[in-house]
Each structure stands twice: as C-alpha cells, then as structure tokens.
Write an enzyme that holds these catalytic residues in place. Structure first.
Site, mmCIF file in Angstrom:
data_model
loop_
_atom_site.group_PDB
_atom_site.id
_atom_site.type_symbol
_atom_site.label_atom_id
_atom_site.label_comp_id
_atom_site.label_asym_id
_atom_site.label_seq_id
_atom_site.Cartn_x
_atom_site.Cartn_y
_atom_site.Cartn_z
ATOM 1 N N ASP A 69 36.212 47.970 54.911
ATOM 2 C CA ASP A 69 35.808 46.611 54.508
ATOM 3 C C ASP A 69 35.960 45.628 55.676
ATOM 4 O OD1 ASP A 69 34.807 46.063 51.967
ATOM 5 O OD2 ASP A 69 36.763 46.245 51.001
ATOM 6 N N LYS A 90 28.527 51.251 44.792
ATOM 7 C CA LYS A 90 29.056 51.803 46.051
ATOM 8 C C LYS A 90 29.205 53.323 45.939
ATOM 9 C CE LYS A 90 31.302 47.468 47.321
ATOM 10 N NZ LYS A 90 32.508 46.647 47.457
ATOM 11 N N GLN A 145 38.603 46.931 45.690
ATOM 12 C CA GLN A 145 37.648 45.910 45.274
ATOM 13 C C GLN A 145 38.366 44.599 44.947
ATOM 14 O OE1 GLN A 145 34.358 46.266 45.469
ATOM 15 N NE2 GLN A 145 33.875 44.259 44.623
HETATM 16 N N1 GUN Z 1 34.476 41.619 46.444
HETATM 17 C C1 GUN Z 1 33.344 40.969 46.787
HETATM 18 N N2 GUN Z 1 32.823 41.487 47.924
HETATM 19 C C2 GUN Z 1 33.642 42.490 48.296
HETATM 20 C C3 GUN Z 1 33.623 43.401 49.383
HETATM 21 O O1 GUN Z 1 32.761 43.389 50.268
HETATM 22 N N3 GUN Z 1 34.652 44.293 49.416
HETATM 23 C C4 GUN Z 1 35.641 44.312 48.481
HETATM 24 N N4 GUN Z 1 36.605 45.204 48.610
HETATM 25 N N5 GUN Z 1 35.688 43.475 47.466
HETATM 26 C C5 GUN Z 1 34.691 42.564 47.372
#
Ligand code: GUN
Length: 294
Positions: free
Chosen positions: A119, A52, A96
């Site tokens: 998100d 990311k 995350q």
């Molecule tokens: N863990 C798995 N997928 C995601 C996501 O799209 N965002 C976040 N913050 N954590 C995740």
C-alpha cells in the site's frame, strides 16, 4: 472531452502483469502472493477488498483474505500482521482502511514490514518516496500517475491543484507531481478545508485532483476551459431509484465540469480500478525484490 478510462487502462495493466507472472511460472520462479486483512463489515470496504482479491485471480497471483470481526482487539490484529510479516510465502499485504475506532491506525501501518507494505503507507516508504528513492508508491496516486502517462497528458510546468491533504492520496500526490519524473515537474498547490477563496485557485488550475470526499463538490463554474480532471472521490449517496438504494458519486459534478474539461475520469471506472492495478504492480515488485535478495 476525452474520458480517462481507468477500467480499460487497468485491464491492460493487469494483462501486462499476467504476462509477467506467466513468464515467472515458466522460469520456475515464485508466484506473487497478496494478502488482504479486512476488519469488520463496512459495505464499501468489503466491496473494495473483494475486488482486490478477484483481480489477483485475473493476474495469476495467489491471494489470501483474512476477515476479522469488527470487535477484534488491536493486539490480535497486530499479531495477525506479525504472522504475515514473517510468512515467507506472502510477498505483500494490505490492511484495509478505515479500521474500527478502537484500533490505532498509525500503529497498524507502522507494524507492516516496509518490504511487504504494498500500500506504500509505512513511514519508510513515504519517506523514501519523498526523497526520490525506490519505494512502494501509494496505489491511488501511483494509479493517477500511470493514467496520466498512458494518456500522454503533459504535467511538466503545469499548475496542478490537489484538493485534499490525506495521507493516502493528497499528500503523496502533491509530492509525486512536483518531483522530477516522467509524470511530474508540475507546480503544485494543495488546497484543503481551511483554504480561502478555493474557486480563485481552481480557476487557475491546468490539472485538478479532487480528493476531499465531498460528493459533487467541484462544479463547472470553478474550472477553466481544457482543464484535466482526476476525480478520486467515491461516496455512496442515497438514491431510492436504484435497486441497491444508493448511487456512487465522485467529488466532481461531472455534468457541468465535463463540458469544460479536456480530459476527465468517470466515477466509477476512473481512479478506482487503477488503484487495484497498481496494488498488483506493487505486489509483483515485492515478489521480484525477493528474487534479487535470494
Ligand atoms: N481504504 C481506501 N483506500 C485504501 C487503500 O488504497 N488501501 C487500504 N489499505 N485501505 C484503503
């Protein structure tokens, strides 16, 4: 069979975003700034967060990575979130998931300001999405919509079967695909761990979104000819033939299902890169929303 190439499509989206950022710069507008909070040292989460942050560079964004120890208390994490909420330079941020067991995930999601919730996990954004109001869409379902749209896959009137009812993927996907939107108007069935006779249901599906987290669960005998397959699963499976000791497996048994499918996403290189591209898109939107507010 046509591969739904998430990597190529996400690169195209990132280029489009980079052009928008260059234009913003030329106009003296703010550069989008995404922050990511990572608690602990789970290998998969570290890989995702690093991707990311790296993608932010490609798009010309500023990025900040906040790494916290696995035994960080809930209070300290909530305090970090509050600092990000009030930091004007940060347009959007993510925490995350999954978080260590001693931290209440719902409490953390609720602490993120909805205007910075790129998100799309906060109840305000989930509620707005469900009511057809402008909202940050959860990046994985949003990425799937975008992938289907860019490959001109018809969803209207089709039977879409979603396997999995998670808050992050299955639940929002079921809402989005049933809504009146460009990629939508589908008849949606949500299957989950208590579903009986799953194979009878998947055999009727025109589109299957597999998001249950069980490697190679969906096999060729469970799908009809010309089905469209979107594989959200990505699990590390032990593999001693690989240098790193594991391989990445989706929820779909690719070899048998791809023989019948009209379109199918690979793992890796399918949904994963699209999730990151849409996170950037949401961050750009968060930044643009601030232009309007100011
Ligand atoms: N863990 C798995 N997928 C995601 C996501 O799209 N965002 C976040 N913050 N954590 C995740």
């Amino acid at each position: 069979m046509i591969l739904l190439d998430g990597k190529a499509t996400s690169n195209q989206i990132k280029e489009e975003i980079a052009i928008a950022v260059t234009k913003r710069k030329a106009l003296g507008k703010k550069i989008p700034h995404l922050a990511a909070v990572l608690v602990g040292n789970d290998g998969a989460s570290m890989t995702y967060v690093n991707s990311k942050v790296k993608s932010c560079e490609v798009a010309g964004f500023k990025s900040t990575l906040i790494e916290l120890d696995a035994n960080t208390s809930e209070d300290i994490l909530l305090n970090e979130i509050n600092k990000l909420n009030t930091n004007d330079d940060i347009d959007g941020f993510i925490v995350q998931l999954p978080l260590p067991k001693h931290i209440d995930e719902q409490k953390v999601i609720m602490a993120v300001h909805p205007d910075k919730d790129v998100d799309g996990f906060h109840p305000t954004n989930v509620g707005r999405m469900a009511l057809d109001l402008p909202a940050f869409l959860s990046a994985t379902p949003y990425g799937i919509l975008e992938l289907l749209e860019r490959y001109n896959i018809e969803t209207s009137g089709k039977h879409a079967v979603i396997i999995g009812r998670s808050h992050i993927v299955g639940r929002p996907m079921s809402i989005l695909l049933s809504q009146k939107r460009t990629v939508g108007n589908a008849t949606v069935t949500v299957a989950h761990s208590r579903t009986k006779n799953l194979k009878e249901i998947t055999l009727q599906a025109d589109i299957i979104i597999a998001a249950l987290g069980i490697p190679e669960f969906l096999t060729g005998d469970m799908v009809k000819d010309d089905v469209v397959i979107v594989d959200v699963g990505i699990t590390r499976v032990d593999d001693t033939t690989k240098k790193r000791g594991y391989r990445l497996a989706g929820d779909v048994h690719f070899k048998s299902v791809s023989k019948k499918a009209s379109y199918i996403t690979p793992v890796p290189g399918g949904v994963g890169p699209m999730t990151i591209a849409m996170l950037l898109k949401n961050t750009l939107l968060a930044c643009e929303n601030k232009d309007i507010a100011n």
